[in-house]
Design a protein around this motif. Structure first.
Motif, mmCIF file in Angstrom:
data_model
loop_
_atom_site.group_PDB
_atom_site.id
_atom_site.type_symbol
_atom_site.label_atom_id
_atom_site.label_comp_id
_atom_site.label_asym_id
_atom_site.label_seq_id
_atom_site.Cartn_x
_atom_site.Cartn_y
_atom_site.Cartn_z
ATOM 1 N N UNK A 79 0.828 -1.178 0.204
ATOM 2 C CA UNK A 79 0.062 0.033 0.027
ATOM 3 C C UNK A 79 0.817 1.152 0.096
ATOM 4 N N UNK A 80 2.115 1.018 0.510
ATOM 5 C CA UNK A 80 2.993 2.352 0.312
ATOM 6 C C UNK A 80 3.181 2.564 -1.120
ATOM 7 N N UNK A 81 3.298 1.398 -1.810
ATOM 8 C CA UNK A 81 3.578 1.797 -3.291
ATOM 9 C C UNK A 81 2.308 2.353 -3.907
ATOM 10 N N UNK A 82 1.111 2.145 -3.595
ATOM 11 C CA UNK A 82 -0.340 2.675 -4.076
ATOM 12 C C UNK A 82 -0.334 4.110 -3.593
ATOM 13 N N UNK A 83 -0.011 4.355 -2.461
ATOM 14 C CA UNK A 83 -0.090 5.875 -2.044
ATOM 15 C C UNK A 83 0.820 6.681 -2.706
ATOM 16 N N UNK A 84 2.248 6.189 -2.937
ATOM 17 C CA UNK A 84 3.154 6.917 -3.869
ATOM 18 C C UNK A 84 2.585 7.170 -5.096
ATOM 19 N N UNK A 85 2.123 5.975 -5.749
ATOM 20 C CA UNK A 85 1.739 6.257 -7.117
ATOM 21 C C UNK A 85 0.508 7.340 -7.196
ATOM 22 N N UNK A 86 -0.498 7.414 -6.330
ATOM 23 C CA UNK A 86 -1.353 8.169 -6.296
ATOM 24 C C UNK A 86 -1.045 9.617 -6.199
ATOM 25 N N UNK A 87 0.154 9.799 -5.079
ATOM 26 C CA UNK A 87 0.571 10.949 -4.634
ATOM 27 C C UNK A 87 1.377 11.580 -5.987
ATOM 28 N N UNK A 88 1.851 10.694 -6.743
ATOM 29 C CA UNK A 88 2.623 11.288 -8.211
ATOM 30 C C UNK A 88 1.594 11.563 -9.007
ATOM 31 N N UNK A 89 0.524 10.780 -9.260
ATOM 32 C CA UNK A 89 -0.432 11.285 -10.196
ATOM 33 C C UNK A 89 -1.209 12.631 -9.748
ATOM 34 N N UNK A 90 -1.613 12.859 -8.610
ATOM 35 C CA UNK A 90 -2.142 14.181 -7.967
ATOM 36 C C UNK A 90 -1.192 15.266 -8.342
ATOM 37 N N UNK A 91 0.314 14.917 -7.905
ATOM 38 C CA UNK A 91 1.306 16.133 -8.340
ATOM 39 C C UNK A 91 1.263 16.499 -9.721
ATOM 40 N N UNK A 92 1.180 15.302 -10.580
ATOM 41 C CA UNK A 92 1.024 15.661 -11.946
ATOM 42 C C UNK A 92 -0.036 16.596 -12.403
ATOM 43 N N UNK A 93 -1.232 16.252 -12.070
ATOM 44 C CA UNK A 93 -2.566 16.829 -12.138
ATOM 45 C C UNK A 93 -2.472 18.343 -11.673
ATOM 46 N N UNK A 94 -1.835 18.449 -10.580
ATOM 47 C CA UNK A 94 -1.782 19.733 -9.775
ATOM 48 C C UNK A 94 -0.838 20.735 -10.796
ATOM 49 N N UNK A 95 0.300 20.160 -11.154
ATOM 50 C CA UNK A 95 1.128 20.934 -11.980
ATOM 51 C C UNK A 95 0.250 21.175 -13.277
ATOM 52 N N UNK A 96 -0.235 20.344 -14.034
ATOM 53 C CA UNK A 96 -1.107 20.741 -15.335
ATOM 54 C C UNK A 96 -2.202 21.846 -15.002
ATOM 55 N N UNK A 97 -2.486 21.704 -13.810
ATOM 56 C CA UNK A 97 -3.586 22.748 -13.340
ATOM 57 C C UNK A 97 -2.864 24.449 -13.351
ATOM 58 N N UNK A 98 -1.828 24.038 -12.676
ATOM 59 C CA UNK A 98 -1.094 25.395 -12.599
ATOM 60 C C UNK A 98 -0.600 25.947 -14.105
ATOM 61 N N UNK A 99 -0.086 24.952 -14.839
ATOM 62 C CA UNK A 99 0.274 25.329 -16.205
ATOM 63 C C UNK A 99 -1.122 26.354 -16.962
ATOM 64 N N UNK A 100 -2.221 25.548 -16.653
ATOM 65 C CA UNK A 100 -3.371 26.020 -17.354
ATOM 66 C C UNK A 100 -3.755 27.543 -16.597
ATOM 67 N N UNK A 101 -3.671 27.538 -15.465
ATOM 68 C CA UNK A 101 -4.062 28.751 -14.635
ATOM 69 C C UNK A 101 -2.926 29.945 -15.266
ATOM 70 N N UNK A 102 -1.589 29.532 -15.374
ATOM 71 C CA UNK A 102 -0.588 30.501 -15.759
ATOM 72 C C UNK A 102 -0.725 31.019 -17.146
ATOM 73 N N UNK A 103 -1.416 30.147 -18.053
ATOM 74 C CA UNK A 103 -1.460 30.549 -19.278
ATOM 75 C C UNK A 103 -2.801 31.378 -19.626
ATOM 76 N N UNK A 104 -3.666 31.418 -18.486
ATOM 77 C CA UNK A 104 -4.921 32.381 -18.690
ATOM 78 C C UNK A 104 -4.685 33.689 -18.371
#
Length: 183
Positions: A158-183
């Motif tokens: 489950x540590x591996x599952x949590x870390x994988x989910x954390x990475x997914x969330x981080x990538x999505x948050x980065x994508x959101x910041x890029x979209x907000x910055x471009x607006x």
């Protein structure tokens, strides 16, 4: 081939997935070969044979239990959109839509996707912490009690599952910041 006159064939497959996206891909591969999910319960998938590529599947972790009024209203909304609830297990929901109806996306914006991935992160984190707690209780009963070993192994998983989910969330948050910055 006339699928309507063919005798319904079924098959049962046992599998375990911790990554819903891989599970979705597998279900869609099965649908591509004409095997459609009809029932799911804790790693037991029951399929019925039909016309290949008829359905597209999605899996979602909903906020409340399937019987909760909020979930029931959501399921009614999905039905109006031509989306069928195939199975529910705890808060996991297996959905399908006719492929002829076009692309099947559950989330049209980054924030919705982040909320969904965060729900999964919280679920995996809860299971991890609960399992570590049980492992600690077993370990405190003495080293001769080997009950803590399986708990520790599940915790590592489950540590591996949590870390994988954390990475997914981080990538999505980065994508959101890029979209907000471009607006």
């Amino acid at each position: 081939m006339d699928w309507g006159k063919q005798i319904m064939k079924t098959k049962t497959v046992y599998r375990f997935y911790a990554d819903y996206e891989k599970e979705e891909a597998w279900l869609n591969d099965m649908a591509g070969t004409g095997w459609f999910l009809e029932r799911f319960r804790l790693g037991r998938y029951t399929f019925v044979q039909g016309e290949p590529n008829k359905y597209t599947y999605r899996i979602e972790l909903i906020e409340e239990a399937p019987s909760h009024p909020k979930s029931v209203a959501y399921f009614e909304f999905l039905e109006e959109m031509g989306i069928e609830v195939v199975a529910t297990t705890f808060r996991w929901v297996f959905l399908r839509k006719l492929t002829t109806d076009g692309p099947f996306r559950l989330y049209s914006d980054i924030d919705s996707k982040i909320r969904h991935e965060r729900r999964i992160f919280h679920l995996y984190s809860f299971v991890l912490y609960l399992n570590l707690f049980v492992a600690f209780l077993n370990l405190s009963n003495g080293i001769e009690s080997f009950l803590w070993v399986p708990n520790l192994l599940v915790s590592i998983l489950f540590i591996t599952f949590v870390l994988k989910q954390y990475r997914k969330l981080s990538k999505l948050r980065e994508a959101r910041q890029l979209v907000e910055r471009d607006q």
